[in-house]
Each structure stands twice: as structure tokens, then as C-alpha cells.
Motif scaffolding. Structure first.
Motif, PDB file in Angstrom:
ATOM      1  N   MET A  81       0.840  -1.209   0.000  1.00  0.00           N
ATOM      2  CA  MET A  81       0.000   0.000   0.000  1.00  0.00           C
ATOM      3  C   MET A  81       0.874   1.258   0.000  1.00  0.00           C
ATOM      4  SD  MET A  81      -2.942   1.327  -0.087  1.00  0.00           S
ATOM      5  CE  MET A  81      -4.042  -0.074   0.233  1.00  0.00           C
ATOM      6  N   ASN A  82       1.921   1.278   0.838  1.00  0.00           N
ATOM      7  CA  ASN A  82       2.841   2.428   0.848  1.00  0.00           C
ATOM      8  C   ASN A  82       3.470   2.637  -0.526  1.00  0.00           C
ATOM      9  OD1 ASN A  82       2.382   2.795   3.551  1.00  0.00           O
ATOM     10  ND2 ASN A  82       4.224   1.729   4.228  1.00  0.00           N
ATOM     11  N   THR A  83       3.877   1.530  -1.144  1.00  0.00           N
ATOM     12  CA  THR A  83       4.533   1.626  -2.450  1.00  0.00           C
ATOM     13  C   THR A  83       3.569   2.137  -3.514  1.00  0.00           C
ATOM     14  OG1 THR A  83       5.908  -0.270  -1.830  1.00  0.00           O
ATOM     15  CG2 THR A  83       5.902   0.355  -4.137  1.00  0.00           C
ATOM     16  N   ALA A  84       2.318   1.666  -3.468  1.00  0.00           N
ATOM     17  CA  ALA A  84       1.333   2.101  -4.466  1.00  0.00           C
ATOM     18  C   ALA A  84       1.057   3.594  -4.329  1.00  0.00           C
ATOM     19  CB  ALA A  84       0.043   1.299  -4.306  1.00  0.00           C
ATOM     20  N   ILE A  85       0.873   4.057  -3.077  1.00  0.00           N
ATOM     21  CA  ILE A  85       0.622   5.494  -2.856  1.00  0.00           C
ATOM     22  C   ILE A  85       1.821   6.310  -3.330  1.00  0.00           C
ATOM     23  CG2 ILE A  85       0.306   7.257  -1.070  1.00  0.00           C
ATOM     24  CD1 ILE A  85      -1.214   5.141   0.560  1.00  0.00           C
ATOM     25  N   TYR A  86       3.006   5.857  -2.963  1.00  0.00           N
ATOM     26  CA  TYR A  86       4.221   6.580  -3.355  1.00  0.00           C
ATOM     27  C   TYR A  86       4.350   6.624  -4.883  1.00  0.00           C
ATOM     28  CZ  TYR A  86       9.120   7.718  -4.003  1.00  0.00           C
ATOM     29  OH  TYR A  86      10.290   8.307  -4.430  1.00  0.00           O
ATOM     30  N   ALA A  89       1.591   8.914  -6.637  1.00  0.00           N
ATOM     31  CA  ALA A  89       1.864  10.336  -6.389  1.00  0.00           C
ATOM     32  C   ALA A  89       3.147  10.773  -7.098  1.00  0.00           C
ATOM     33  CB  ALA A  89       1.975  10.578  -4.882  1.00  0.00           C
ATOM     34  N   PHE A  90       4.156   9.917  -7.071  1.00  0.00           N
ATOM     35  CA  PHE A  90       5.440  10.257  -7.703  1.00  0.00           C
ATOM     36  C   PHE A  90       5.277  10.441  -9.217  1.00  0.00           C
ATOM     37  CE2 PHE A  90       9.382   8.905  -9.785  1.00  0.00           C
ATOM     38  CZ  PHE A  90      10.294   9.773  -9.198  1.00  0.00           C
ATOM     39  N   VAL A  91       4.529   9.537  -9.859  1.00  0.00           N
ATOM     40  CA  VAL A  91       4.353   9.628 -11.320  1.00  0.00           C
ATOM     41  C   VAL A  91       3.550  10.871 -11.686  1.00  0.00           C
ATOM     42  CG1 VAL A  91       3.279   8.538 -13.325  1.00  0.00           C
ATOM     43  CG2 VAL A  91       4.545   7.141 -11.681  1.00  0.00           C
ATOM     44  N   VAL A  92       2.433  11.087 -10.985  1.00  0.00           N
ATOM     45  CA  VAL A  92       1.569  12.240 -11.313  1.00  0.00           C
ATOM     46  C   VAL A  92       2.332  13.554 -11.132  1.00  0.00           C
ATOM     47  CG1 VAL A  92      -0.484  13.507 -10.593  1.00  0.00           C
ATOM     48  CG2 VAL A  92      -0.557  11.012 -10.780  1.00  0.00           C
ATOM     49  N   LEU A  93       3.004  13.707  -9.985  1.00  0.00           N
ATOM     50  CA  LEU A  93       3.726  14.955  -9.715  1.00  0.00           C
ATOM     51  C   LEU A  93       4.928  15.126 -10.638  1.00  0.00           C
ATOM     52  CD1 LEU A  93       3.604  15.000  -5.812  1.00  0.00           C
ATOM     53  CD2 LEU A  93       2.325  16.435  -7.388  1.00  0.00           C
ATOM     54  N   LEU A 163       5.370  10.269   4.743  1.00  0.00           N
ATOM     55  CA  LEU A 163       5.137   9.768   3.382  1.00  0.00           C
ATOM     56  C   LEU A 163       5.112  10.919   2.377  1.00  0.00           C
ATOM     57  CD1 LEU A 163       4.676   7.156   1.854  1.00  0.00           C
ATOM     58  CD2 LEU A 163       2.215   7.420   2.208  1.00  0.00           C
ATOM     59  N   VAL A 164       4.477  12.029   2.786  1.00  0.00           N
ATOM     60  CA  VAL A 164       4.468  13.216   1.918  1.00  0.00           C
ATOM     61  C   VAL A 164       5.887  13.725   1.699  1.00  0.00           C
ATOM     62  CG1 VAL A 164       3.729  15.634   1.781  1.00  0.00           C
ATOM     63  CG2 VAL A 164       2.134  13.892   2.600  1.00  0.00           C
ATOM     64  N   ALA A 165       6.693  13.706   2.758  1.00  0.00           N
ATOM     65  CA  ALA A 165       8.067  14.214   2.668  1.00  0.00           C
ATOM     66  C   ALA A 165       8.909  13.383   1.696  1.00  0.00           C
ATOM     67  CB  ALA A 165       8.711  14.219   4.054  1.00  0.00           C
ATOM     68  N   ILE A 166       8.788  12.051   1.769  1.00  0.00           N
ATOM     69  CA  ILE A 166       9.634  11.240   0.865  1.00  0.00           C
ATOM     70  C   ILE A 166       9.164  11.373  -0.586  1.00  0.00           C
ATOM     71  CG2 ILE A 166      10.254   9.615   2.683  1.00  0.00           C
ATOM     72  CD1 ILE A 166       8.343   7.593   1.327  1.00  0.00           C
ATOM     73  N   ILE A 167       7.857  11.585  -0.789  1.00  0.00           N
ATOM     74  CA  ILE A 167       7.365  11.805  -2.156  1.00  0.00           C
ATOM     75  C   ILE A 167       7.933  13.125  -2.698  1.00  0.00           C
ATOM     76  CG2 ILE A 167       5.309  12.305  -3.536  1.00  0.00           C
ATOM     77  CD1 ILE A 167       3.760  10.444  -1.595  1.00  0.00           C
ATOM     78  N   ALA A 168       7.867  14.175  -1.871  1.00  0.00           N
ATOM     79  CA  ALA A 168       8.364  15.488  -2.310  1.00  0.00           C
ATOM     80  C   ALA A 168       9.858  15.437  -2.620  1.00  0.00           C
ATOM     81  CB  ALA A 168       8.078  16.530  -1.223  1.00  0.00           C
ATOM     82  N   VAL A 169      10.622  14.780  -1.763  1.00  0.00           N
ATOM     83  CA  VAL A 169      12.072  14.691  -1.998  1.00  0.00           C
ATOM     84  C   VAL A 169      12.368  13.860  -3.247  1.00  0.00           C
ATOM     85  CG1 VAL A 169      14.251  13.844  -1.058  1.00  0.00           C
ATOM     86  CG2 VAL A 169      12.620  15.007   0.435  1.00  0.00           C
ATOM     87  N   GLY A 231       9.437   4.896  -9.363  1.00  0.00           N
ATOM     88  CA  GLY A 231       8.531   4.920  -8.217  1.00  0.00           C
ATOM     89  C   GLY A 231       8.491   3.590  -7.483  1.00  0.00           C
ATOM     90  N   PHE A 232       8.485   2.510  -8.223  1.00  0.00           N
ATOM     91  CA  PHE A 232       8.419   1.194  -7.587  1.00  0.00           C
ATOM     92  C   PHE A 232       9.779   0.735  -7.063  1.00  0.00           C
ATOM     93  CE2 PHE A 232       4.290   0.936  -9.623  1.00  0.00           C
ATOM     94  CZ  PHE A 232       3.550   0.201  -8.713  1.00  0.00           C
ATOM     95  N   GLN A 233      10.857   1.342  -7.554  1.00  0.00           N
ATOM     96  CA  GLN A 233      12.190   0.909  -7.127  1.00  0.00           C
ATOM     97  C   GLN A 233      12.836   1.863  -6.124  1.00  0.00           C
ATOM     98  OE1 GLN A 233      14.353   0.357 -10.786  1.00  0.00           O
ATOM     99  NE2 GLN A 233      13.557  -1.715 -11.060  1.00  0.00           N
ATOM    100  N   ALA A 234      12.097   2.852  -5.634  1.00  0.00           N
ATOM    101  CA  ALA A 234      12.677   3.831  -4.702  1.00  0.00           C
ATOM    102  C   ALA A 234      13.117   3.146  -3.413  1.00  0.00           C
ATOM    103  CB  ALA A 234      11.647   4.917  -4.401  1.00  0.00           C
ATOM    104  N   PHE A 235      14.306   3.477  -2.949  1.00  0.00           N
ATOM    105  CA  PHE A 235      14.802   2.857  -1.724  1.00  0.00           C
ATOM    106  C   PHE A 235      15.913   3.667  -1.058  1.00  0.00           C
ATOM    107  CE2 PHE A 235      18.244   0.004  -0.083  1.00  0.00           C
ATOM    108  CZ  PHE A 235      17.676  -0.180   1.171  1.00  0.00           C
ATOM    109  N   ASP A 236      17.009   3.911  -1.799  1.00  0.00           N
ATOM    110  CA  ASP A 236      18.249   4.387  -1.180  1.00  0.00           C
ATOM    111  C   ASP A 236      18.090   5.682  -0.396  1.00  0.00           C
ATOM    112  OD1 ASP A 236      17.717   5.563  -3.603  1.00  0.00           O
ATOM    113  OD2 ASP A 236      19.469   4.705  -4.606  1.00  0.00           O
ATOM    114  N   TYR A 237      17.514   6.716  -1.028  1.00  0.00           N
ATOM    115  CA  TYR A 237      17.430   7.992  -0.322  1.00  0.00           C
ATOM    116  C   TYR A 237      16.393   7.920   0.814  1.00  0.00           C
ATOM    117  CZ  TYR A 237      12.937   9.527  -2.158  1.00  0.00           C
ATOM    118  OH  TYR A 237      11.591   9.644  -2.421  1.00  0.00           O
ATOM    119  N   ILE A 238      15.364   7.064   0.648  1.00  0.00           N
ATOM    120  CA  ILE A 238      14.356   6.916   1.711  1.00  0.00           C
ATOM    121  C   ILE A 238      14.981   6.236   2.930  1.00  0.00           C
ATOM    122  CG2 ILE A 238      12.143   5.857   2.304  1.00  0.00           C
ATOM    123  CD1 ILE A 238      11.406   6.024  -0.650  1.00  0.00           C
ATOM    124  N   TYR A 239      15.851   5.276   2.675  1.00  0.00           N
ATOM    125  CA  TYR A 239      16.482   4.537   3.781  1.00  0.00           C
ATOM    126  C   TYR A 239      17.356   5.458   4.626  1.00  0.00           C
ATOM    127  CZ  TYR A 239      18.299   0.393   6.117  1.00  0.00           C
ATOM    128  OH  TYR A 239      18.607  -0.561   7.051  1.00  0.00           O
TER     129      TYR A 239
END
Length: 299
Positions: A81-86, A89-93, A163-169, A231-239
Motif C-alpha cells: 500500500m505504501n509503495t502504491a501510494i508513493y 503520487a510520484f508519477v503524477v507529480l 510519506l508526503v516528505a519522501i514523495i516530495a524529496v 517509483g516502484f524501485q525507490a529505496f536508497d534515499y528513503i532509507y
């Protein structure tokens, strides 16, 4: 007699064998690297997903057991669910802001080259460094963002805000790359179309809606596919930014795979099964996007 002479002429014009094989020889190094570092790991990963192992040396046959355990794990569906939301939102923005920036820097005027470089610089920064920088900037009490706003917003502590913060970054880090692709698409549009529509009294918005957007669709499709994969492969900067917290609110599927494969208790089979599922989802979405794009081009 004429046919015989024609065949002889064709044989004489036929290039030598070495010249015909040259293109394949040039492709051979890249093909070998692609097979060695992409195809073979993918096949081996699928094979590992059918076994269980905690040390990488001894494996026990599990069949579809790893897949069944993952799909029955509530934690896995929370991560999905987190990945789908991310990803959505990431693709649209990314696409929306990328189009806006591309149109902006495509205009003639002073500072155009500066803004192109400024928007692209975040792409060049290491994702780990991006995570560390924004971890400091979004810090609750002494962070640059809260100092500027004069508030103490818990960007990285609150579940929803994190979640909003990691999408924005993520958008900030990648949108410059998408902007360049869209800018190349914009500059391939014939300027006489704008001149003709301007002479007919078309407004800027009407030109954008009837000329720019339709002719920019191939570039938009490329950006949508790339942004979906990112969007589906995001990891490094979030970690490095949140570590997946708070309470797993920013844990995405790649971190779930990483923790199964490298954090105790190690479960190589589960990590490989998660990777196979992720590949299937990204591949299916990419195919759907491609088919939609081809259908629109045919219309």
C-alpha cells in the motif's frame, strides 16, 4: 539466360561474410554484459525464490512456499500500500511538474541555461547524500524548512507527513531528468504550428492544449514509464532519510526485499520471491502504458 546473369550480378554485389557479420560482432560485448549482469541474475533470482536459505550456502526446496508466506503476511500488504501510494503520487507529480518546467525553460529569455542546469543538478547528487541533506533540512526543531516557516512541523515523525516528505524529496531529485526528456520533445515541435495558430487568434492555453500536449504524448509516455519504474524501485534515499519509519509508514517494497535478504533473520528465498513479484508488477504496468501509448498514436 537473363535470370542467370541477374543472379551472378547479385552474388557479385553481395558483401563479404566479414562485413555482414560486423554489426553482430559490435553488438556482442554489450549483449554479453546484458546477459551476464541482467538476464542471468534474474533467472537465478527466480530459482532462489523457490528455495529457503538463511546462509546462502545450503538451500531447501520450498516450491511456492515463499510466495504463499509473503502474500499471507500483513506487513507485506502494508508495504504494498505504501509503495502504491508513493508510486502514483510520484508519477503524477513528476509528469505534471516536469511538463511545467519544460515549458518554462523552453521559453526564450535570460537565465534559460541557468534554470535548466539548476533543475537538473539534483539528478547528479547521490541518493544517499540527498537523504542525509533532507534529513537535516526537515529536522523538526533546527531544520532549515521549519526555521524558514517559523514552525515545528514533524515532517519525519508523523506517519502521513513522512510519506508526503519522501514523495516530495523523490520528485525534487528526479524531475530534472524528466524535464530534459520533455524539453527535447517540445523542441521537436514545428514552431510554424504556433505561428499559424497565433495568427488565428489562439491563446497560449489553447495552443498548449491543442498543439503542445498532443505532439508531446510520445515523450510523456517515456516519462510515465520511467517514473513508474523509479517509483516502484525507490529505496536508497528513503532509507537514509527515514529508515522506513515512523512505524513502517515509509517502508516500500524494495526496503522489504532488502531487509529480508540482508537483515537478521535472513530469508533469501523470501527476498527473491519479493523481487520476482516486484518485477511482475513493474513489467505489467510498463506493458499497459506502452499499449495505451501505441493505441493513442494509432488514433
Amino acid at each position: 539466360m537473363i535470370k542467370a546473369s541477374t543472379k551472378q550480378e547479385q552474388r557479385r554485389r553481395k558483401p563479404p561474410l566479414g562485413l555482414r557479420l560486423a554489426p553482430y560482432l559490435f553488438l556482442l560485448p554489450n549483449t554479453a554484459i546484458f546477459v551476464l549482469f541482467t538476464i542471468w541474475p534474474a533467472i537465478n533470482g527466480f530459482n532462489i525464490s523457490l528455495y529457503s536459505s538463511s546462509n546462502g550456502r545450503t538451500f531447501r526446496w520450498e516450491g511456492t512456499g515463499n510466495y504463499q508466506r509473503i502474500l499471507s503476511d500483513d506487513g507485506f500488504w502494508g508495504v504494498v500500500m505504501n509503495t502504491a501510494i508513493y508510486a502514483v503520487a510520484f508519477v503524477v507529480l513528476s509528469v505534471g511538474i516536469g511538463i511545467f518546467l519544460a515549458v518554462l525553460v523552453d521559453q526564450q529569455g535570460r537565465g534559460r541555461s541557468f534554470f535548466r542546469a539548476a533543475f537538473f543538478i539534483p539528478v547528479l547528487i547521490s541518493p544517499v547524500v540527498v537523504g542525509l541533506i533532507w534529513n537535516w533540512m526537515l529536522e523538526r526543531q533546527n531544520g532549515l524548512v521549519n526555521t524558514f516557516l517559523g514552525m515545528e512541523i514533524p515532517w519525519l515523525v508523523d506517519d502521513n507527513l513522512a510519506l508526503v516528505a519522501i514523495i516530495a524529496v523523490g520528485v525534487w531529485m528526479q524531475v530534472g531528468f524528466y524535464m530534459l526528456i520533455l524539453l527535447a520533445g517540445l523542441q521537436s515541435i514545428d514552431p510554424t504550428l504556433y505561428e499559424a495558430s497565433g495568427m488565428d487568434g489562439a491563446s497560449r492555453w489553447l495552443q498548449f492544449r491543442t498543439i503542445t500536449l498532443p505532439l508531446l504524448q510520445p515523450s510523456i509516455l517515456v516519462v510515465v514509464v520511467l517514473a513508474t519504474i523509479h517509483g516502484f524501485q525507490a529505496f536508497d534515499y528513503i532509507y537514509t532519510l527515514t529508515g522506513g519509519g515512523p512505524v513502517g509508514a515509509t517502508t516500500l517494497i524494495v526496503q522489504y526485499i532488502y531487509e529480508n535478504g540482508f537483515v537478521s533473520p535472513i530469508r533469501y528465498g523470501a527476498a527473491a520471491a519479493g523481487s520476482v513479484l516486484l518485477f511482475c508488477v513493474v513489467f505489467a504496468i510498463t506493458i499497459v502504458n506502452y499499449m495505451i501509448g501505441r493505441k493513442r498514436e494509432a488514433v
